[in-house]
Write an enzyme that holds these catalytic residues in place. Structure first.
Site, PDB file in Angstrom:
ATOM      1  N   LYS A 151       0.842  -1.198   0.000  1.00  0.00           N
ATOM      2  CA  LYS A 151       0.000   0.000   0.000  1.00  0.00           C
ATOM      3  C   LYS A 151       0.876   1.247   0.000  1.00  0.00           C
ATOM      4  O   LYS A 151       1.766   1.366   0.849  1.00  0.00           O
ATOM      5  CB  LYS A 151      -0.861   0.020   1.270  1.00  0.00           C
ATOM      6  N   LYS A 263     -13.107  -7.348  -6.997  1.00  0.00           N
ATOM      7  CA  LYS A 263     -13.355  -7.868  -5.665  1.00  0.00           C
ATOM      8  C   LYS A 263     -14.757  -8.445  -5.697  1.00  0.00           C
ATOM      9  O   LYS A 263     -15.737  -7.714  -5.471  1.00  0.00           O
ATOM     10  CB  LYS A 263     -13.229  -6.737  -4.648  1.00  0.00           C
TER      11      LYS A 263
HETATM   12  O1  OSB Z   1      -5.788  -7.072  -3.372  1.00  0.00           O
HETATM   13  C1  OSB Z   1      -5.029  -7.608  -2.557  1.00  0.00           C
HETATM   14  O2  OSB Z   1      -4.024  -8.221  -2.925  1.00  0.00           O
HETATM   15  C2  OSB Z   1      -5.302  -7.541  -1.083  1.00  0.00           C
HETATM   16  C3  OSB Z   1      -6.589  -6.882  -0.689  1.00  0.00           C
HETATM   17  C4  OSB Z   1      -6.590  -5.392  -0.726  1.00  0.00           C
HETATM   18  O3  OSB Z   1      -5.604  -4.775  -1.035  1.00  0.00           O
HETATM   19  C5  OSB Z   1      -7.819  -4.703  -0.315  1.00  0.00           C
HETATM   20  C6  OSB Z   1      -8.581  -5.306   0.679  1.00  0.00           C
HETATM   21  C7  OSB Z   1      -9.724  -4.713   1.159  1.00  0.00           C
HETATM   22  C8  OSB Z   1     -10.134  -3.517   0.645  1.00  0.00           C
HETATM   23  C9  OSB Z   1      -9.384  -2.890  -0.356  1.00  0.00           C
HETATM   24  C10 OSB Z   1      -8.238  -3.470  -0.856  1.00  0.00           C
HETATM   25  C11 OSB Z   1      -7.561  -2.789  -2.012  1.00  0.00           C
HETATM   26  O4  OSB Z   1      -7.122  -3.416  -2.965  1.00  0.00           O
HETATM   27  O5  OSB Z   1      -7.540  -1.578  -2.027  1.00  0.00           O
HETATM   28 MG    MG Z   2      -6.787  -1.595  -4.294  1.00  0.00          MG
END
Ligand code: OSB
Ligand code: MG
Length: 334
Positions: A151, A263
């Site tokens: 992140k 997602k």
């Molecule tokens: O995508 C991944 O590898 C992990 C999960 C992740 O980053 C995520 C998990 C929950 C909410 C938002 C995010 C995101 O991608 O921003």
């Molecule tokens: Mg993301």
């Protein structure tokens, strides 16, 4: 056919709060639901909203469940409004586990579909933000992970860019023989146009170790992200811009032919997502929203059915973010 409908809210604490450029997240709240058909066959589903990403809120989902009758029909299941995408996913996937006979009660496929969460090389491991990423990356590598996600937009950019260089260097030093290693950067829409260019410049220099930069700019800046993807060789993946099926269709219409982070748990109706991804041959990365095993199995079932373009590792390397022994089935025994 009629189904008995029951639901149980749950909450789980993250071991360490999840920090993104949207802020800090320390409690995962969701709802497990159970459908039972007239023959007593059960199907579980999960509603796992993430309102800061653009889905409904937990409270809206709870309201929805409380307003549904105790006995429902396919009409209820297929008429959940588009404003409740996590509810659409949860209830339709529960129904699918009942009506698709090859699936067990928990939703796990009987046939030997590979389970990516037990094969770390098929998953992307989520690193903590900041300096801690470097050690975490070494630990996850030992566990077998080869794709990592970090992140960004969480601490000041100069510091973060320096850590990226250290992270890349440490990866190259430790695992130089292994060219399958890749790093995903996720800005959660928190960069400015200038900052995004800075990041992409550094990424381009780092070379193909950077798989993509995820959602550099806010959702309303689609045109700028498209321009960035033309200007730099590091691919851009959209996430917040393509949360729901409606958004996926819109950016596809506007000519997005880059990566879509999907997602499933908050994207809406699984059957419609399946149809869209198949017909448009979408380059997808399937990703977790920290759901329990119920939602995860449903999401991964969708991912495994869609033999998408690049077969990218799924973003489900997130189990180390909880350390409780949370047992969803326990919810039904109190
Ligand atoms: O995508 C991944 O590898 C992990 C999960 C992740 O980053 C995520 C998990 C929950 C909410 C938002 C995010 C995101 O991608 O921003
Ligand atoms: Mg993301």
């Amino acid at each position: 056919m009629e189904y008995k409908f029951e639901f149980r809210p749950y909450q789980r604490q993250f071991r360490v709060p999840v920090k993104t450029s949207h802020g800090t997240w320390d409690l995962r709240k969701g709802i497990i639901l159970r459908l039972t058909d007239e023959k007593g066959k059960e199907g579980f589903g999960e509603i796992a909203p993430v309102s800061w990403l653009g889905s409904e809120t937990f409270e809206q989902a709870l309201d929805f469940c409380q307003q549904l009758p105790k006995v429902i029909t396919p009409t209820n299941i297929f008429s959940v409004p588009d404003e409740l995408p996590a509810c659409q996913f949860g209830i339709e996937s529960a129904w699918e586990t009942i009506t698709t006979h090859a699936l067990t009660l928990s939703g796990m496929p009987l046939e030997d579909l590979p389970d990516p969460t037990s094969e770390p090389e098929m998953c992307s491991g989520l690193l903590p933000p900041g300096q801690a990423a470097i050690l975490a990356c070494k630990i996850l590598w030992k566990k077998g992970y080869r794709t990592f996600k970090w992140k960004i937009g969480v601490i000041p950019i100069q510091l973060e860019l320096r850590i990226l260089e250290q992270l890349v260097q440490s990866i190259l030093e430790d695992f130089s023989a292994d060219d399958s290693i890749s790093l995903r950067l996720d800005a959660n829409g928190g960069l400015t146009d200038v900052e995004a260019s800075q990041w992409l410049h550094v990424c381009d220099r780092a070379g193909k170790i950077i798989e993509f930069l995820e959602q550099p700019l806010p959702v309303d800046q689609f045109d700028q992200m498209k321009k960035l993807s033309d200007r730099f060789s590091t691919p851009i993946a959209l996430d917040e811009s393509v949360v729901t099926l409606k958004q996926m269709k819109e950016v596809y219409q506007k000519g997005w032919n880059g990566i879509f982070v999907i997602k499933p748990s908050i994207a809406g109706s699984p059957s419609q997502i399946r149809q869209f991804c198949k017909s448009k041959n979408i380059d997808a990365v399937f990703s977790s929203v920290f759901e329990t095993e119920i939602g995860r199995e449903a999401a991964l079932r969708l991912a495994s059915e869609l033999n998408t373009k690049h077969n990218r590792p799924v973003g489900f390397g997130v189990n180390h973010w909880f350390d409780d022994n949370f047992d969803v089935h326990q919810l039904w025994h109190d």
